[in-house]
Design an enzyme around this catalytic site. Sequence first.
Site, PDB file in Angstrom:
ATOM      1  N   VAL A   1       0.841  -1.191   0.000  1.00 43.14           N
ATOM      2  CA  VAL A   1       0.000   0.000   0.000  1.00 43.14           C
ATOM      3  C   VAL A   1       0.882   1.250   0.000  1.00 43.14           C
ATOM      4  CG1 VAL A   1      -1.729   1.277   1.298  1.00 43.14           C
ATOM      5  CG2 VAL A   1      -1.814  -1.211   1.223  1.00 43.14           C
TER       6      VAL A   1
ATOM      7  N   ASP B   1       2.912   2.372  -2.246  1.00 36.30           N
ATOM      8  CA  ASP B   1       4.143   2.384  -3.038  1.00 36.30           C
ATOM      9  C   ASP B   1       3.926   3.134  -4.347  1.00 36.30           C
ATOM     10  OD1 ASP B   1       5.590   1.016  -1.210  1.00 36.30           O
ATOM     11  OD2 ASP B   1       5.510  -0.918  -2.223  1.00 36.30           O
TER      12      ASP B   1
ATOM     13  N   LYS C   1       9.189   6.664  -6.747  1.00 30.27           N
ATOM     14  CA  LYS C   1       9.382   7.845  -5.897  1.00 30.27           C
ATOM     15  C   LYS C   1      10.832   8.316  -5.893  1.00 30.27           C
ATOM     16  CE  LYS C   1       5.362   6.609  -3.140  1.00 30.27           C
ATOM     17  NZ  LYS C   1       4.639   6.717  -1.888  1.00 30.27           N
TER      18      LYS C   1
ATOM     19  N   GLY D   1      33.220 -41.590  30.179  1.00 25.74           N
ATOM     20  CA  GLY D   1      31.771 -41.525  30.388  1.00 25.74           C
ATOM     21  C   GLY D   1      31.008 -40.966  29.191  1.00 25.74           C
TER      22      GLY D   1
ATOM     23  N   SER E   1      37.955 -39.810  19.508  1.00 22.27           N
ATOM     24  CA  SER E   1      38.467 -38.808  18.569  1.00 22.27           C
ATOM     25  C   SER E   1      39.586 -37.966  19.159  1.00 22.27           C
ATOM     26  CB  SER E   1      37.326 -37.931  18.059  1.00 22.27           C
ATOM     27  OG  SER E   1      36.473 -37.521  19.110  1.00 22.27           O
TER      28      SER E   1
HETATM   29  N1  LIG Z   1       6.591  11.860  -4.666  1.00 19.90           N
HETATM   30  C1  LIG Z   1       6.021  10.801  -5.233  1.00 19.90           C
HETATM   31  N2  LIG Z   1       4.847  10.368  -4.759  1.00 19.90           N
HETATM   32  C2  LIG Z   1       4.265   9.309  -5.356  1.00 19.90           C
HETATM   33  C3  LIG Z   1       4.858   8.648  -6.456  1.00 19.90           C
HETATM   34  N3  LIG Z   1       4.048   7.636  -6.825  1.00 19.90           N
HETATM   35  C4  LIG Z   1       2.983   7.667  -5.995  1.00 19.90           C
HETATM   36  N4  LIG Z   1       3.106   8.684  -5.097  1.00 19.90           N
HETATM   37  C5  LIG Z   1       2.189   9.042  -4.038  1.00 19.90           C
HETATM   38  O1  LIG Z   1       2.137   7.984  -3.081  1.00 19.90           O
HETATM   39  C6  LIG Z   1       0.816   7.871  -2.555  1.00 19.90           C
HETATM   40  C7  LIG Z   1       0.299   6.462  -2.766  1.00 19.90           C
HETATM   41  O2  LIG Z   1       0.124   6.240  -4.139  1.00 19.90           O
HETATM   42  P1  LIG Z   1      -0.919   5.184  -4.701  1.00 19.90           P
HETATM   43  O3  LIG Z   1      -0.716   5.147  -6.166  1.00 19.90           O
HETATM   44  O4  LIG Z   1      -2.278   5.473  -4.195  1.00 19.90           O
HETATM   45  O5  LIG Z   1      -0.340   3.871  -4.033  1.00 19.90           O
HETATM   46  P2  LIG Z   1      -0.883   2.370  -4.009  1.00 19.90           P
HETATM   47  O6  LIG Z   1      -1.426   2.175  -2.660  1.00 19.90           O
HETATM   48  O7  LIG Z   1       0.366   1.563  -4.236  1.00 19.90           O
HETATM   49  O8  LIG Z   1      -1.853   2.208  -5.114  1.00 19.90           O
HETATM   50  C8  LIG Z   1      -0.038   8.908  -3.259  1.00 19.90           C
HETATM   51  O9  LIG Z   1      -0.110  10.048  -2.437  1.00 19.90           O
HETATM   52  C9  LIG Z   1       0.755   9.191  -4.521  1.00 19.90           C
HETATM   53  O10 LIG Z   1       0.527  10.466  -5.009  1.00 19.90           O
HETATM   54  C10 LIG Z   1       6.112   9.140  -6.948  1.00 19.90           C
HETATM   55  O11 LIG Z   1       6.702   8.656  -7.891  1.00 19.90           O
HETATM   56  N5  LIG Z   1       6.642  10.221  -6.284  1.00 19.90           N
END
Ligand SMILES: Nc1nc2c(ncn2[C@@H]2O[C@H](COP(=O)(O)OP(=O)(O)O)[C@@H](O)[C@H]2O)c(=O)[nH]1
Lengths: 633, 283
Positions: free
Chosen positions: A32, A34, A165, A472, A541
């Site tokens: 979640v 990512d 990210k 022993g 041994s």
């Molecule tokens: N800074 C940054 N934020 C990101 C990136 N990708 C996703 N986010 C942010 O991370 C949060 C979770 O993203 P989401 O796509 O909903 O994640 P999911 O739970 O994996 O589907 C959101 O606030 C997105 O805007 C990125 O490449 N860079």
Amino acid sequence: MAQTDLISEDILAYLDAHEHKSLLRFITCGSVDDGKSTLIGRLLYEAQMLFEDQLTALEADSRRVGTQGEELDFALLLDGLAAEREQGITIDVAYRFFSTDRRKYIVADTPGHEQYTRNMVTGASTADCAVILLDARKGVLTQTRRHSYLVHLLGIRHVAVACNKMDLVEFSEGRFREIEREYAEFAAQLGLEGFTLIPLSALRGDNVIERSEAMPWYDGPSLMGYLEAVEVDQERMQDAPFRLPVQWVNRPSSDFRGFAGTVAGGSVAPGDRVLVLPNRRETTVERVVGFETDLERAVAGQAVTLTLADEIDVSRGDVVVAADAPARVAEQFEATVVWMAEEPLLRGRTYLMRCGTKTVPATVAPIHYKLDVDTLERIAANQLDLNEIGVVQLETGSPLAFDPYVENRDTGGFILIDRITNHTVGAGLLRSGARRDESVPWQELEIDREARAALLGQRPFVVWFTGLPGAGKSSVANALEKRLHALGRHTVLIDGDNLRHGLSKDLSFSDADRAENNRRAGEVAKLMTDAGLIVLAAFVSPFRADRETARSLFPEGEFVEVHVDLPAELAAQRDRKGLYARAESGAIGDLTGAGGAYEPPEAPDVHLDMATFDVAAAAEEVFRVLQERGLVE
Amino acid sequence: MREVVAEAENPVMLYSIGKDSSVMLHLARKAFWPAPPPFPFLHVDTTWKFQDMYRFRARMAEEHGLNLLVHVNEEGLARGINPFDSGSVVHTDVMKTEGLKQALDKYGFDAAFGGARRDEERSRAKERIFSFRTAQHRWDPKNQRPELWRLYNARHRRGESIRVFPLSNWTELDVWLYIHREGIPIVPLYFAAERPVVERDGTLIMVDDERMRLEPGEEPMRRKVRFRTLGCYPLSGAVESEADTLPKIIQEMLLAKTSERQGRVIDYDEAASMEKKKVEGYF
Ligand SMILES: Nc1nc2c(ncn2[C@@H]2O[C@H](COP(=O)(O)OP(=O)(O)O)[C@@H](O)[C@H]2O)c(=O)[nH]1
């Protein structure tokens, strides 16, 4: 030419191109937050797969509930699933579609972490490729390992690790390389070969479609570039040996009898010699029937109907295979099973096993072990619970044709069905098989030390007692064995005397033969631990080097050296077996302690001062150390 | 399709006369060739389809020697249900959803093929290809089965039934392209032609027969229109178009970028989610 231009200028050319595009199915995995939704949303958006009304809705939603200010929040495109989850609707996998100039894509998206294993396995079962997301700030996490393990287990050959990210780590090459190293190490451990790390920002679009200018140091493909080029499984399967599980027998009239099915491997043409399994009837393919006309050849993935030259008995569930490269036939199988139901898989239970087009009852013989998908550790188990993965033995009532899953997913993958509820309760991957009635050994089985130990529910190790004759060793070893046995441990005791009566009958007490005896003792102990047993070895041994040789046969921490220390005089006094007396009289030459050299251990794991300990106390002391080391509870 | 025929006792193909049904019929003919499709085709008729659709249905049944079953919810008719007085929701619910359940019960079908696709709507993305229904035709969202590899578990108890969607993984473009490539006949209404229509709440409705009720001041006008989806004519919106060949239709569809379901009046009517409709048995 961009897709849109081609559509408006030459629709027929566009249609022709679209018709000949390959289809790539991939799965996305991530924890979640990512950025999975953002990434998939962006792919759909960039591939212009959004309709205007969807786009309008997206713009409105982005303004209303989005997290990106004035920008589009791509994650909202996928959020349909969240609401449904709240309504208690089970979602295992959501499939989405888009296409580019080169390919059509089906993305399998598995939401959230609940039911994760089950869902990921379902999505991965039909995927050619996996995109595993990780957050560059966090690097390779337990979840990353788990996702990688599962896609590898399901036989996905191409894995893109999307290092997302990157904008939050200043597009740092250093950070990327660090993650790359860490992942490569783990992948090697897993045996995962075809992986590619891609640094990207789903949010900003860096390296998603176009190569990013923010990361000039990266010279690999963008994620889309990667997806456009990666090999599609179905193409590869066309080179595999021919397989056609018979799905339906087509008998419209007395002069036509065809066997309909989807080619699950290789290709087939009239005149090919084939075997029909499991009965091994050999014949020749007469016609490959398509729609209204016959085909010259059919390849993996095509649904066709075959007619055969000879009138042989063929029914649904049989498999037509290349005569020169047939599938295997077995009644006992070793398989990896992913359990998908609340009610656990139990040893001794019978389920319906569906493999290819055949459904047979299958009984769970032992569960060899289950796996901790986070650490890859093997754990003893009598049952598999929801989302657990284990290696089990299955026995079917009748012979079944199959291929190991690694060779063919369609003839090596199966599902287990509950006989009462009819629900699909498990998914499995066949590893190997054997026939009951033939004395075919289980040579291909990957039953190893851990598997056997897991079945016994213990961790094997050696306690090596060294010391002068009469100190022993055997008595203490005996007492310790009783203690372990009472705890339900599977043990074996080997000592110098019984070894010399059998295996080492041919050896004298010369230094060379003592060393050889010691070597044999070590090897026997090793075989026993391979069998999953806890070995108590009591051997004089006398030489340090020989004991070190024995130690080197075992993994770190699984060789416990116990010095049973009693001075020679006391040993001679106690002399229960009358050895010292016999040495005295010259019946035994070179008895250790009575002239023969003994090199005491410098740093034994346990030192027992037998001048003060009695046997029970000594055994208790060894037991305490074993506990301390975590070898026994 | 072969799988269902092998596993089910009494399968049926739902035949709605639309383009997806045309593709399904074509696939069924292919799957069992040289045998004819070994199941009947069921049309749940609301009695309000376009006349062109009825003609097309008769032609297909005749050309392919189909065992065509037509079921009308007589009870609904007797109650006077119609698209004008009852509203699209009630009309669809009674004549289509109820009608379907009646027909499935009447003939004892345990498996029914439908032409729905996952790309039709966001919430359909997660649909299974084999969808299980209780003896009361209810869809139990918690009891759907995972679908791995090409293995479909079609086992069910007596009374339970399965809806099967062989086109799940097709896109709208795939459907059109396939029709184009295979030369599959479809109802002429998909092609642009001059037709009498009235404009109602921003939607063009065709005056297909004398039953069409005109509102005060409404005067049928001739416009060059076509339909993107076909249903009951008073509930199907037409679009103005010049596309009178398949490539032109596809071109228009690809460039217009408005999703298919927008043309269905039924969707505007109530904020009922797809899930709710499905739990209730809407196909
Ligand atoms: N800074 C940054 N934020 C990101 C990136 N990708 C996703 N986010 C942010 O991370 C949060 C979770 O993203 P989401 O796509 O909903 O994640 P999911 O739970 O994996 O589907 C959101 O606030 C997105 O805007 C990125 O490449 N860079």
